[in-house]
Design an enzyme around this catalytic site. Structure first.
Site, short mmCIF file in Angstrom:
data_model
loop_
_atom_site.label_atom_id
_atom_site.label_comp_id
_atom_site.label_asym_id
_atom_site.label_seq_id
_atom_site.Cartn_x
_atom_site.Cartn_y
_atom_site.Cartn_z
N CYS A 14 0.63 -1.26 0.06
CA CYS A 14 0.11 0.03 0.00
C CYS A 14 0.93 1.21 0.02
O CYS A 14 2.20 1.27 0.30
CB CYS A 14 -0.85 -0.01 1.36
SG CYS A 14 -1.95 -1.50 1.49
N GLY A 41 -0.47 0.44 -5.03
CA GLY A 41 -1.85 -0.14 -4.85
C GLY A 41 -2.68 0.45 -5.97
O GLY A 41 -3.02 1.66 -6.00
N ASN A 115 0.35 0.64 5.76
CA ASN A 115 1.18 0.00 4.92
C ASN A 115 1.88 -0.94 5.67
O ASN A 115 2.72 -0.91 6.38
CB ASN A 115 2.07 0.96 3.89
CG ASN A 115 2.92 0.33 3.04
OD1 ASN A 115 3.94 0.73 2.88
ND2 ASN A 115 2.63 -0.87 2.34
N GLY A 116 1.80 -2.46 5.10
CA GLY A 116 2.71 -3.25 5.91
C GLY A 116 1.76 -4.59 6.24
O GLY A 116 0.49 -4.48 6.23
N TYR A 255 11.79 -3.28 -6.72
CA TYR A 255 10.63 -3.34 -7.65
C TYR A 255 9.58 -2.34 -7.15
O TYR A 255 9.04 -1.60 -8.11
CB TYR A 255 10.06 -4.64 -7.58
CG TYR A 255 8.71 -4.78 -8.24
CD1 TYR A 255 8.42 -4.57 -9.54
CD2 TYR A 255 7.63 -4.68 -7.23
CE1 TYR A 255 7.19 -4.46 -10.05
CE2 TYR A 255 6.27 -4.62 -8.05
CZ TYR A 255 5.99 -4.53 -9.35
OH TYR A 255 4.93 -4.66 -9.87
N ASP A 358 15.31 -7.74 -16.31
CA ASP A 358 13.96 -7.48 -15.48
C ASP A 358 14.37 -7.50 -14.03
O ASP A 358 15.51 -7.94 -13.45
CB ASP A 358 12.82 -8.58 -15.90
CG ASP A 358 11.44 -7.82 -15.15
OD1 ASP A 358 11.53 -7.06 -14.85
OD2 ASP A 358 10.43 -8.87 -15.30
N CYS A 395 7.44 -13.29 1.57
CA CYS A 395 7.45 -12.24 2.57
C CYS A 395 6.28 -11.98 3.43
O CYS A 395 5.26 -12.23 3.04
CB CYS A 395 7.55 -10.96 1.72
SG CYS A 395 7.57 -9.40 2.50
N CYS A 446 16.40 -5.68 4.98
CA CYS A 446 15.59 -6.96 5.21
C CYS A 446 15.71 -7.58 3.74
O CYS A 446 15.42 -7.05 2.75
CB CYS A 446 14.11 -6.69 5.60
SG CYS A 446 13.25 -8.47 5.35
P1 AMP Z 1 6.13 -13.37 -12.10
O1 AMP Z 1 5.56 -13.67 -13.25
O2 AMP Z 1 5.49 -13.69 -10.89
O3 AMP Z 1 7.65 -13.91 -12.21
O4 AMP Z 1 6.48 -11.68 -11.79
C1 AMP Z 1 7.39 -11.00 -11.90
C2 AMP Z 1 7.27 -9.92 -12.44
O5 AMP Z 1 6.19 -9.30 -11.76
C3 AMP Z 1 8.59 -9.11 -12.56
O6 AMP Z 1 8.45 -8.38 -13.80
C4 AMP Z 1 8.25 -7.71 -11.46
O7 AMP Z 1 8.66 -6.43 -12.05
C5 AMP Z 1 6.85 -7.98 -10.94
N1 AMP Z 1 6.70 -8.31 -9.52
C6 AMP Z 1 7.70 -8.85 -8.88
N2 AMP Z 1 7.09 -8.41 -7.40
C7 AMP Z 1 6.24 -8.03 -7.38
C8 AMP Z 1 5.27 -7.94 -6.35
N3 AMP Z 1 5.31 -8.09 -5.08
N4 AMP Z 1 3.92 -7.50 -6.70
C9 AMP Z 1 3.66 -7.40 -8.31
N5 AMP Z 1 4.59 -7.17 -9.17
C10 AMP Z 1 5.92 -8.01 -8.81
#
Ligand code: AMP
Length: 467
Positions: A14, A41, A115-116, A255, A358, A395, A446
């Site tokens: 958030c 969010g 947030n958290g 990210y 990425d 997480c 962390c």
């Molecule tokens: P995935 O398809 O699950 O491997 O998604 C990885 C992609 O989602 C990467 O391109 C990241 O930029 C993005 N991403 C990584 N962590 C998160 C997250 N916690 N919430 C939303 N998007 C994420």
């Protein structure tokens, strides 16, 4: 017999924002502040505003621009406001979970945005319910609200201090009474929170990008364990709790946060670029061009290209008017979302040996789709570079890195993942490498999602130090 409470627990990612501008209307600033935090969010948005005696609330599901329009903003009158943008996983995307939460308690009215994730919310909820508390939502935030109400005989500052002793986990809070704005950051400083100033107004925000957006100056970060109170007397602070160490989420830099934000002195964009440079030092490959998965892969891709002396090209085009693919609940929809969101530019990648950067691979869905997309337009080779280490552990502190069995790197080795996503090669940044990209020292971060070292104990997860 007591009823077991089996509400789905949302994973919160958030953004929070609060502003106190004596004798100024602040609804618009709050709106634009939230707009700047939209990346944190996209599921619901809300503003609570005080005119000195009453707190008004407007919140709904959707993007900030969908929830608010001119007419709504014009009805929100007052010089003190807090706002929230929310994203949650699973089936907890309910209107009732939208924030801020507004309630009446012993001292008057109170609004809260969080947030958290708390790590002991379930047991606190059970204890509170056993002693008569009632809950409307499945959020951790309502646990905090009930604790504040429980300690409501004391001043709000005292109540919050008592509450901080009870709650464990990650929380960056903005809280307001009818005439006070309060910011609270958990003792480990897991989530970011900063203070800004705009003429006579003070602001508390998840990220500095929201300060820039409304033309406010950055004052400082809220310190871990600090309660900051802003009212007609100005700004007052107390260090309510101290943790053995700071544990700010490094994934904010990978990210989650916006590249133009600065968290605890570390610029997000600089950190990402340094991650890319380090990635190249650790994993140089022969290639013609470097492309990024926009937007979070762009800064590390530029860093990689710079270090290798390779051209950085726009090989993938993103439709920026679609929310993050992640906001879609099912795997199937997520896969469709990737196609809606990204397109390969054939003229750039055709016949080329491409390094694609990425920021992370979580489930592996996104990369697989994108590699296929590049193959479909005739790319010669795809070398996938990930500017963070493999995500091996879930997480519990508010980033949706999901169940362990959904984390592809937790279940499979790099060769399997390379094959799964269809790349010619796959490299990750090392744990030492990511830490070397930061200005702050390693002990402040962390890295639990990468190394399983959970700074804060997680209820019901006795083995948070193991897999
Ligand atoms: P995935 O398809 O699950 O491997 O998604 C990885 C992609 O989602 C990467 O391109 C990241 O930029 C993005 N991403 C990584 N962590 C998160 C997250 N916690 N919430 C939303 N998007 C994420």
């Amino acid at each position: 017999m007591s009823a077991e409470i089996v509400m789905p627990r949302p994973t919160e990612e958030c953004g929070v924002f609060g502003i106190y501008g004596p004798n100024e209307e602040v609804a618009r600033e709050t709106y634009f502040g939230l707009y700047a935090l939209q990346h944190r969010g996209q599921e619901s948005a809300g503003i609570a505003i005080s005119n000195g005696t009453e707190i008004e609330l407007h919140k709904d599901m959707g993007l900030v621009s969908e929830v608010f329009d001119n007419d709504v903003i014009d009805t929100l009158k007052g010089d003190l406001a807090i706002g929230h943008v929310r994203y949650s996983t699973d089936n907890a995307n309910l209107h009732v979970n939208a924030q801020p939460l507004v309630f009446r308690y012993y001292q008057g009215m109170l609004a809260l945005a969080h947030n958290g994730n708390l790590t002991n919310a379930d047991s606190l909820r059970r204890t509170l319910t056993a002693t008569g508390s009632v809950f409307q939502t499945s959020t951790d935030s309502e646990v905090i609200v009930n604790l504040i109400a429980k300690y409501g005989q004391s001043s709000i500052e005292e109540s919050l201090m008592k509450c901080m002793i009870d709650i464990k986990g990650a929380y960056a809070l903005v809280v307001m009474t009818e005439n006070k704005l309060i910011g609270v950051r958990d003792p480990y400083g897991v989530r970011p929170l900063c203070i800004g100033k705009l003429n006579d107004a003070y602001i508390i925000s998840s990220e500095t990008c929201a300060l820039d957006t409304i033309g406010a100056d950055f004052v400082r970060d809220v310190e871990p364990g600090e309660i900051v109170v802003i009212d007609e007397t100005g700004i007052n602070s107390r260090k309510a709790m101290t943790a053995p160490r700071q544990a700010t989420c490094i994934f904010e830099f990978v990210y989650f946060a916006r590249p133009d934000s600065v968290i605890d002195g570390d610029g997000v964009r600089n950190a990402r670029r340094a991650m890319g440079r380090q990635l190249a030092r650790e994993n140089p490959v022969d290639a013609d061009i470097v492309i990024s998965v926009p937007d979070s892969g762009t800064a590390p891709a530029m860093g990689y290209a710079e270090e290798m002396g390779l051209p950085f090209e726009e090989g993938l085009m993103k439709n920026r008017y679609i929310g993050r693919t992640f906001i879609q609940p099912s795997q199937k929809m997520r896969e469709q979302g990737v196609r809606l969101k990204l397109n390969a530019i054939a003229s750039i990648v055709e016949g080329k040996r491409v390094v694609m950067v990425d920021d992370s691979i979580v489930r592996g869905t996104t990369s697989r789709k994108i590699v296929k997309m590049l193959r479909d337009v005739g790319v010669k080779e795809v070398h996938m570079m990930v500017s963070s280490p493999p995500v091996l552990y879930p997480c519990y502190y508010g980033i949706d890195t999901s169940q362990r069995d959904e984390l592809i790197a937790a279940e499979h080795d790099v060769e399997y993942i390379r094959d799964h996503i269809g790349a010619d090669s796959l490299y990750y940044l090392s744990q030492e490498g990511i830490l070397s990209a930061m200005q702050n020292p390693p002990e402040k971060f962390c890295m639990a999602c990468f190394n399983g070292d959970y700074a804060i104990d997680v209820e019901g997860k006795g083995d948070t130090n193991g897999r």
